[in-house]
Design a protein around this motif. Structure first.
Motif, PDB file in Angstrom:
ATOM      1  N   GLN A 337       0.825  -1.206   0.000  1.00 43.65           N
ATOM      2  CA  GLN A 337       0.000   0.000   0.000  1.00 43.65           C
ATOM      3  C   GLN A 337       0.859   1.256   0.000  1.00 43.65           C
ATOM      4  OE1 GLN A 337      -3.291  -0.363  -0.504  1.00 43.65           O
ATOM      5  NE2 GLN A 337      -2.759  -2.543  -0.565  1.00 43.65           N
ATOM      6  N   LEU A 338       1.912   1.234   0.797  1.00 48.92           N
ATOM      7  CA  LEU A 338       2.814   2.387   0.860  1.00 48.92           C
ATOM      8  C   LEU A 338       3.527   2.599  -0.465  1.00 48.92           C
ATOM      9  CD1 LEU A 338       4.294   4.626   2.414  1.00 48.92           C
ATOM     10  CD2 LEU A 338       5.934   2.889   3.179  1.00 48.92           C
ATOM     11  N   LEU A 339       4.075   1.532  -1.038  1.00 50.42           N
ATOM     12  CA  LEU A 339       4.799   1.651  -2.302  1.00 50.42           C
ATOM     13  C   LEU A 339       3.872   2.141  -3.405  1.00 50.42           C
ATOM     14  CD1 LEU A 339       7.436   1.235  -3.892  1.00 50.42           C
ATOM     15  CD2 LEU A 339       6.726  -1.139  -4.284  1.00 50.42           C
ATOM     16  N   ALA A 340       2.653   1.615  -3.451  1.00 49.70           N
ATOM     17  CA  ALA A 340       1.700   2.048  -4.468  1.00 49.70           C
ATOM     18  C   ALA A 340       1.384   3.529  -4.320  1.00 49.70           C
ATOM     19  CB  ALA A 340       0.422   1.215  -4.371  1.00 49.70           C
ATOM     20  N   HIS A 341       1.185   3.987  -3.081  1.00 51.98           N
ATOM     21  CA  HIS A 341       0.881   5.402  -2.836  1.00 51.98           C
ATOM     22  C   HIS A 341       2.044   6.290  -3.250  1.00 51.98           C
ATOM     23  CE1 HIS A 341       0.807   9.069  -0.291  1.00 51.98           C
ATOM     24  NE2 HIS A 341      -0.494   9.041  -0.583  1.00 51.98           N
ATOM     25  N   GLU A 342       3.254   5.896  -2.881  1.00 49.13           N
ATOM     26  CA  GLU A 342       4.422   6.726  -3.189  1.00 49.13           C
ATOM     27  C   GLU A 342       4.677   6.775  -4.698  1.00 49.13           C
ATOM     28  OE1 GLU A 342       6.334   8.547  -0.901  1.00 49.13           O
ATOM     29  OE2 GLU A 342       4.594   8.036   0.336  1.00 49.13           O
ATOM     30  N   LEU A 343       4.577   5.627  -5.374  1.00 50.62           N
ATOM     31  CA  LEU A 343       4.823   5.627  -6.822  1.00 50.62           C
ATOM     32  C   LEU A 343       3.720   6.366  -7.573  1.00 50.62           C
ATOM     33  CD1 LEU A 343       6.218   2.042  -7.578  1.00 50.62           C
ATOM     34  CD2 LEU A 343       7.476   4.178  -7.252  1.00 50.62           C
ATOM     35  N   ALA A 344       2.493   6.266  -7.087  1.00 53.31           N
ATOM     36  CA  ALA A 344       1.400   6.989  -7.754  1.00 53.31           C
ATOM     37  C   ALA A 344       1.658   8.489  -7.762  1.00 53.31           C
ATOM     38  CB  ALA A 344       0.075   6.679  -7.064  1.00 53.31           C
ATOM     39  N   GLY A 345       2.360   8.978  -6.743  1.00 52.65           N
ATOM     40  CA  GLY A 345       2.692  10.394  -6.696  1.00 52.65           C
ATOM     41  C   GLY A 345       3.608  10.853  -7.816  1.00 52.65           C
ATOM     42  N   LEU A 346       4.257   9.902  -8.500  1.00 51.96           N
ATOM     43  CA  LEU A 346       5.142  10.250  -9.620  1.00 51.96           C
ATOM     44  C   LEU A 346       4.380  10.416 -10.927  1.00 51.96           C
ATOM     45  CD1 LEU A 346       8.066   7.701  -9.010  1.00 51.96           C
ATOM     46  CD2 LEU A 346       7.908  10.061  -8.184  1.00 51.96           C
ATOM     47  N   GLU A 347       3.145   9.977 -10.975  1.00 60.80           N
ATOM     48  CA  GLU A 347       2.430   9.920 -12.255  1.00 60.80           C
ATOM     49  C   GLU A 347       2.098  11.291 -12.828  1.00 60.80           C
ATOM     50  OE1 GLU A 347      -0.882   7.281 -11.676  1.00 60.80           O
ATOM     51  OE2 GLU A 347       0.393   5.494 -11.705  1.00 60.80           O
ATOM     52  N   SER A 348       2.182  12.328 -12.009  1.00 61.07           N
ATOM     53  CA  SER A 348       1.949  13.682 -12.524  1.00 61.07           C
ATOM     54  C   SER A 348       3.158  14.230 -13.266  1.00 61.07           C
ATOM     55  CB  SER A 348       1.579  14.623 -11.370  1.00 61.07           C
ATOM     56  OG  SER A 348       2.629  14.677 -10.414  1.00 61.07           O
ATOM     57  N   ARG A 349       4.262  13.552 -13.163  1.00 62.21           N
ATOM     58  CA  ARG A 349       5.485  14.021 -13.833  1.00 62.21           C
ATOM     59  C   ARG A 349       5.424  13.742 -15.331  1.00 62.21           C
ATOM     60  NH1 ARG A 349       9.171  16.444 -11.779  1.00 62.21           N
ATOM     61  NH2 ARG A 349       9.693  16.494  -9.562  1.00 62.21           N
ATOM     62  N   GLU A 350       5.949  14.665 -16.126  1.00 61.93           N
ATOM     63  CA  GLU A 350       6.020  14.481 -17.574  1.00 61.93           C
ATOM     64  C   GLU A 350       6.922  13.309 -17.943  1.00 61.93           C
ATOM     65  OE1 GLU A 350       7.240  18.046 -19.499  1.00 61.93           O
ATOM     66  OE2 GLU A 350       5.482  19.208 -18.861  1.00 61.93           O
ATOM     67  N   GLY A 351       7.893  13.020 -17.092  1.00 62.09           N
ATOM     68  CA  GLY A 351       8.837  11.952 -17.379  1.00 62.09           C
ATOM     69  C   GLY A 351       8.354  10.568 -17.011  1.00 62.09           C
ATOM     70  N   VAL A 352       7.126  10.460 -16.499  1.00 58.04           N
ATOM     71  CA  VAL A 352       6.590   9.168 -16.082  1.00 58.04           C
ATOM     72  C   VAL A 352       5.334   8.850 -16.876  1.00 58.04           C
ATOM     73  CG1 VAL A 352       5.588   7.869 -14.159  1.00 58.04           C
ATOM     74  CG2 VAL A 352       7.555   9.362 -13.760  1.00 58.04           C
ATOM     75  N   ASP A 353       5.348   7.712 -17.536  1.00 60.16           N
ATOM     76  CA  ASP A 353       4.170   7.278 -18.296  1.00 60.16           C
ATOM     77  C   ASP A 353       3.181   6.499 -17.432  1.00 60.16           C
ATOM     78  OD1 ASP A 353       4.890   8.463 -20.650  1.00 60.16           O
ATOM     79  OD2 ASP A 353       5.686   6.643 -21.587  1.00 60.16           O
ATOM     80  N   ALA A 354       3.687   5.634 -16.537  1.00 62.80           N
ATOM     81  CA  ALA A 354       2.791   4.815 -15.728  1.00 62.80           C
ATOM     82  C   ALA A 354       3.566   4.203 -14.568  1.00 62.80           C
ATOM     83  CB  ALA A 354       2.172   3.697 -16.571  1.00 62.80           C
ATOM     84  N   THR A 355       2.838   3.820 -13.512  1.00 62.72           N
ATOM     85  CA  THR A 355       3.414   3.058 -12.416  1.00 62.72           C
ATOM     86  C   THR A 355       2.537   1.833 -12.172  1.00 62.72           C
ATOM     87  OG1 THR A 355       2.193   4.188 -10.640  1.00 62.72           O
ATOM     88  CG2 THR A 355       4.282   5.170 -11.351  1.00 62.72           C
ATOM     89  N   ARG A 356       3.162   0.763 -11.670  1.00 58.68           N
ATOM     90  CA  ARG A 356       2.450  -0.486 -11.397  1.00 58.68           C
ATOM     91  C   ARG A 356       3.005  -1.097 -10.121  1.00 58.68           C
ATOM     92  NH1 ARG A 356       4.013  -0.039 -16.297  1.00 58.68           N
ATOM     93  NH2 ARG A 356       5.870  -1.331 -16.049  1.00 58.68           N
ATOM     94  N   VAL A 357       2.116  -1.606  -9.292  1.00 60.79           N
ATOM     95  CA  VAL A 357       2.525  -2.255  -8.054  1.00 60.79           C
ATOM     96  C   VAL A 357       1.642  -3.472  -7.815  1.00 60.79           C
ATOM     97  CG1 VAL A 357       2.713  -2.052  -5.547  1.00 60.79           C
ATOM     98  CG2 VAL A 357       3.398  -0.133  -6.987  1.00 60.79           C
ATOM     99  N   ALA A 358       2.272  -4.582  -7.440  1.00 66.38           N
ATOM    100  CA  ALA A 358       1.552  -5.760  -6.961  1.00 66.38           C
ATOM    101  C   ALA A 358       2.432  -6.403  -5.911  1.00 66.38           C
ATOM    102  CB  ALA A 358       1.256  -6.735  -8.090  1.00 66.38           C
ATOM    103  N   GLY A 359       1.958  -6.434  -4.663  1.00 67.63           N
ATOM    104  CA  GLY A 359       2.821  -6.880  -3.592  1.00 67.63           C
ATOM    105  C   GLY A 359       4.002  -5.937  -3.481  1.00 67.63           C
ATOM    106  N   LEU A 360       5.188  -6.493  -3.232  1.00 64.90           N
ATOM    107  CA  LEU A 360       6.400  -5.671  -3.236  1.00 64.90           C
ATOM    108  C   LEU A 360       7.113  -5.810  -4.568  1.00 64.90           C
ATOM    109  CD1 LEU A 360       8.209  -5.572   0.223  1.00 64.90           C
ATOM    110  CD2 LEU A 360       7.221  -3.711  -1.108  1.00 64.90           C
ATOM    111  N   LEU A 361       6.365  -5.632  -5.634  1.00 65.28           N
ATOM    112  CA  LEU A 361       6.883  -5.547  -6.993  1.00 65.28           C
ATOM    113  C   LEU A 361       6.386  -4.238  -7.573  1.00 65.28           C
ATOM    114  CD1 LEU A 361       6.069  -9.147  -8.251  1.00 65.28           C
ATOM    115  CD2 LEU A 361       8.358  -8.182  -8.050  1.00 65.28           C
TER     116      LEU A 361
END
Length: 424
Positions: A337-361
């Motif tokens: 949950q933490l990793l998904a929340h933190e990576l989702a915060g990157l999605e507003s960046r122009e340099g990021v197309d997408a983020t994906r999380v499942a478990g600790l992947l």
């Protein structure tokens, strides 16, 4: 006419794995120590191991309990083979423990030295099964586009990453393999129809594709694979080399996704990388023909020298104890949950197309103008190890013992590096 001579590079005697030597020689990192979620280089750097090695260091580095388990076992018996009528007690104990954890009811377990070994065994066993059933045409092994299943002959042959398949003189080192769509179940059905179910022995699939770019399953896709296999009498092989033993918050990802495979391939997390060990969990449908009490009962010719290695088995047993006593699977669910929340915060960046999380992947796909390889190189300078994968993806799979602050710091470092690239 003079012939231009290309310089031959020199370096360590050790031939590094998966290395393009002009790109790595002179800047290789020598790891000489590990502690918890960190590794240390011979030149004094302390690096957060954001990939848990190659997806395996689940309980972290430098655990004295595992060193003690190996020491005590070696003092008593380093190993003895498990061919024919011989067994060793640690391999027997581990077999019972694994079958008790298995999502496959009444399973048997084949032990060997790692994931690539296990894939070879699973594919051979799938073909052997249909020969015994009198359905000799069922020899084709299907796998998914972008799949990675190790680099032994069968793993190379069923790879969905073409870079791992080419250069050996034939389309497939082992004949009769084909790829199916990694996310479109209708295309999978079409491929099965074109090849003919009567020719297909098995379909091998990672529940979550790792090396292919941390590709999480599309809604309904894995359920569709299982349905297609059942309707067409095709064996389903789950490659859980990465996802097995807690990486998704469940002991096996097949439990998370409610799958019922015929074979489960495992390695990495069974020992958290403290000793080489892998294997295959086998359903009764496949093992029972080899256990019938008859002079005509066939043998399945598998086995490697270190299959069921006593010391590796002792280490695996202690590792499984730690997963349980330290309650690390529930911790993975929290960190997900933490990793998904933190990576989702990157999605507003122009340099990021997408983020994906499942478990600790976790996977972060970067925009085309930013190189995942360059980003992961620069993360080293910030004190974090990540890995560039297919699809311009930055991969994270930290140890289960990582703290909340370490996860936040890891993603913050990635954010900082991407921001630097956006300004260039």
């Amino acid at each position: 006419m003079s012939v231009k001579r290309t310089e031959v590079l020199t370096g360590p005697a050790l031939w590094s794995a998966q290395a393009h030597f002009p790109s790595v020689l002179g800047r290789q990192l020598v790891i000489d120590r590990g502690e918890g979620s960190y590794v240390f280089t011979s030149d004094g750097r302390r690096l957060f191991d954001g990939t848990a090695g190659l997806w395996y260091a689940n309980i972290g580095h430098g655990r004295a309990e595992l060193a003690e388990a190996a020491y005590e076992q070696m003092r008593r018996l380093e190993t003895y083979h498990i061919f024919g009528r011989f067994l060793n007690d640690r391999a027997v104990e581990l077999g019972e423990r694994l079958v008790g954890l298995s999502p496959i009811a009444d399973a048997k377990v084949i032990l060997n030295s790692g994931g690539s070994d296990a894939i070879d065994v699973a594919c051979k066993l799938a073909r052997r099964h249909w020969q015994l059933e009198g359905r000799a045409s069922k020899t084709m092994i299907l796998s998914r586009e972008f799949a990675y299943h190790g680099l032994h002959a069968y793993g190379t042959s069923i790879a969905g990453l073409e870079i791992n398949r080419v250069g050996y003189g034939t389309d497939s080192l082992v004949p009769e393999t084909a790829r199916v769509s990694t996310d479109d179940i209708e295309k999978v059905e079409s491929t099965v129809h074109e090849i003919g179910a009567e020719n297909i022995a098995a379909l091998v699939a990672e529940p979550i594709q790792g090396t292919g770019g941390v590709i999480t399953p599309a809604p309904g896709y894995l359920e569709g694979l299982q349905r297609i296999c059942r309707e067409n009498d095709i064996l389903l092989v789950a490659d859980e080399v990465i996802t097995g033993f807690g990486r998704t918050g469940h002991m096996f990802a097949t439990q998370r996704y409610h799958l019922e495979p015929d074979l489960i391939v495992f390695a990495k997390g069974v020992t958290s990388g403290y000793a080489p060990l892998g294997g295959v969990l086998v359903s009764p449908r496949l093992w029972q023909p080899f256990y019938r009490n008859s002079p005509d009962t066939p043998s399945f010719r598998h086995g490697t020298t270190y299959a069921g290695h006593a010391t590796s088995s002792a280490v695996a047993l202690r590792n499984l104890d730690i997963l349980e006593t330290d309650k690390l699977l529930p911790r993975v669910e929290e960190l997900e949950q933490l990793l998904a929340h933190e990576l989702a915060g990157l999605e507003s960046r122009e340099g990021v197309d997408a983020t994906r999380v499942a478990g600790l992947l976790g996977g972060v796909t970067l925009a085309g103008q930013i190189s995942a390889e360059a980003v992961t190189d620069e993360l080293i300078e910030h004190g974090f190890i990540a890995r560039p994968l297919r699809g311009n993806t930055v991969q994270f799979s930290p140890p289960f013992i990582a703290t909340d602050d370490e996860i936040r710091a890891m993603v913050a470092a990635l954010d900082s590096v991407i921001a630097d690239h956006e300004r260039r």
